[in-house]
Design an enzyme around this catalytic site. Structure first.
Site, PDB file in Angstrom:
ATOM      1  N   GLU A 193       0.425   5.298   0.556  1.00  0.00           N
ATOM      2  CA  GLU A 193      -0.533   6.189   1.085  1.00  0.00           C
ATOM      3  C   GLU A 193      -0.017   7.516   0.654  1.00  0.00           C
ATOM      4  OE1 GLU A 193      -0.959   5.300   5.323  1.00  0.00           O
ATOM      5  OE2 GLU A 193      -2.114   3.622   4.733  1.00  0.00           O
ATOM      6  N   CYS A 238      -4.238   0.553  -2.438  1.00  0.00           N
ATOM      7  CA  CYS A 238      -3.941  -0.662  -1.619  1.00  0.00           C
ATOM      8  C   CYS A 238      -2.902  -1.369  -2.314  1.00  0.00           C
ATOM      9  CB  CYS A 238      -5.436  -1.503  -1.752  1.00  0.00           C
ATOM     10  SG  CYS A 238      -6.598  -0.829  -0.833  1.00  0.00           S
ATOM     11  N   ASN A 287       0.850  -1.304  -0.195  1.00  0.00           N
ATOM     12  CA  ASN A 287      -0.052   0.029  -0.019  1.00  0.00           C
ATOM     13  C   ASN A 287       0.866   1.230  -0.008  1.00  0.00           C
ATOM     14  OD1 ASN A 287       0.443  -1.136   2.534  1.00  0.00           O
ATOM     15  ND2 ASN A 287      -1.075   0.293   3.624  1.00  0.00           N
ATOM     16  N   CYS A 329     -10.555  -3.552  -4.278  1.00  0.00           N
ATOM     17  CA  CYS A 329      -9.527  -4.631  -4.716  1.00  0.00           C
ATOM     18  C   CYS A 329     -10.255  -5.730  -5.202  1.00  0.00           C
ATOM     19  CB  CYS A 329      -8.430  -4.670  -3.663  1.00  0.00           C
ATOM     20  SG  CYS A 329      -7.240  -3.652  -3.410  1.00  0.00           S
ATOM     21  N   GLU A 339      -2.927  -4.658  -3.039  1.00  0.00           N
ATOM     22  CA  GLU A 339      -3.311  -5.604  -4.147  1.00  0.00           C
ATOM     23  C   GLU A 339      -3.595  -4.895  -5.473  1.00  0.00           C
ATOM     24  OE1 GLU A 339      -4.503  -4.887  -1.249  1.00  0.00           O
ATOM     25  OE2 GLU A 339      -5.596  -6.811  -0.067  1.00  0.00           O
ATOM     26  N   CYS A 381     -10.088  -5.672   0.223  1.00  0.00           N
ATOM     27  CA  CYS A 381     -11.267  -4.742   0.396  1.00  0.00           C
ATOM     28  C   CYS A 381     -12.224  -4.889  -0.782  1.00  0.00           C
ATOM     29  CB  CYS A 381     -10.762  -3.321   0.577  1.00  0.00           C
ATOM     30  SG  CYS A 381     -10.020  -2.696  -0.970  1.00  0.00           S
TER      31      CYS A 381
HETATM   32  N1  THU Z   1      -5.354  -1.660   2.496  1.00  0.00           N
HETATM   33  C1  THU Z   1      -4.761  -2.542   1.352  1.00  0.00           C
HETATM   34  O1  THU Z   1      -3.596  -2.235   0.994  1.00  0.00           O
HETATM   35  N2  THU Z   1      -5.557  -3.575   1.159  1.00  0.00           N
HETATM   36  C2  THU Z   1      -6.603  -3.764   1.315  1.00  0.00           C
HETATM   37  O2  THU Z   1      -7.451  -4.726   0.868  1.00  0.00           O
HETATM   38  C3  THU Z   1      -7.339  -2.938   2.598  1.00  0.00           C
HETATM   39  C4  THU Z   1      -6.560  -1.855   2.934  1.00  0.00           C
HETATM   40  C5  THU Z   1      -4.486  -0.524   2.861  1.00  0.00           C
HETATM   41  C6  THU Z   1      -5.074   0.709   2.322  1.00  0.00           C
HETATM   42  C7  THU Z   1      -4.538   2.069   3.520  1.00  0.00           C
HETATM   43  O3  THU Z   1      -3.371   2.493   3.252  1.00  0.00           O
HETATM   44  C8  THU Z   1      -4.467   0.882   4.807  1.00  0.00           C
HETATM   45  O4  THU Z   1      -4.683  -0.260   4.221  1.00  0.00           O
HETATM   46  C9  THU Z   1      -5.510   1.271   5.926  1.00  0.00           C
HETATM   47  O5  THU Z   1      -6.776   1.098   5.030  1.00  0.00           O
END
Ligand code: THU
Length: 160
Positions: A64, A73, A62, A115, A75, A112
């Site tokens: 940010e 994310c 991920n 994704c 994935e 999520c």
């Molecule tokens: N996140 C992911 O990388 N994948 C997911 O399927 C759910 C959430 C990340 C996004 C964000 O940077 C952090 O987790 C908190 O939501």
């Protein structure tokens, strides 16, 4: 009116050591990716590793952003990288691991909804299921034999 029942079957492994060696290796790549996640805001690191049918492994984590919705994310970072780098390869397997910097993440963390929708696009495109494995930082690992199994009633392009 009639009721429609949709069932999902998953496999649950007690921990990573129960997985076949090749999947342990793929999860190892996801763990390495997770450790390099850029997650200064949520403090929630996620790593993903994709095995392609040409033998290549593509990773993502991920990323940010101070403007929160601009982040991505793990994935989707991985799957879009795979699509960009190896557009003709099929995706065989996807390993995902997540770890909070604030607490022990000892339960499996599924991808999520956004994704899942993104991964679905590639599963439909290649007409071959993508095996998905997900875990926290430790503990149980869940296997789904396809993305469709994780996203019933998915939106797909035939309706456009
Ligand atoms: N996140 C992911 O990388 N994948 C997911 O399927 C759910 C959430 C990340 C996004 C964000 O940077 C952090 O987790 C908190 O939501």
């Amino acid at each position: 009116m009639r009721e429609v029942k949709i069932e999902t079957t998953l496999e649950v492994y007690e921990d990573i050591s129960e997985l076949p060696k090749a999947i342990q290796k793929l999860m190892g790549s996801a763990i390495d990716a997770r450790n390099n996640a850029y997650a200064p805001y949520s403090k929630f690191n996620v790593g993903a590793a994709i095995l392609l049918d040409n033998g290549e492994v593509v990773i993502g984590n991920n990323q940010e952003n101070a403007c929160f919705p601009s982040g991505l994310c793990a994935e989707r970072t991985a799957i879009y990288y795979a699509g960009a780098r190896f557009p003709n390869a099929n995706i065989l397997k996807l390993a995902i691991t997540a770890s909070s910097q604030n607490q022990v993440t000892d339960k499996p963390i599924p991808p999520c909804g956004a994704c899942r929708q993104s991964i679905a696009e590639y599963e439909i495109k290649q007409d071959q299921p993508i095996e998905i494995y997900f875990m926290g930082a430790k503990g149980k690992v869940v296997k789904s034999s396809s993305l469709a199994n994780l996203l019933p009633l998915l939106f797909e392009s035939s309706v456009l």
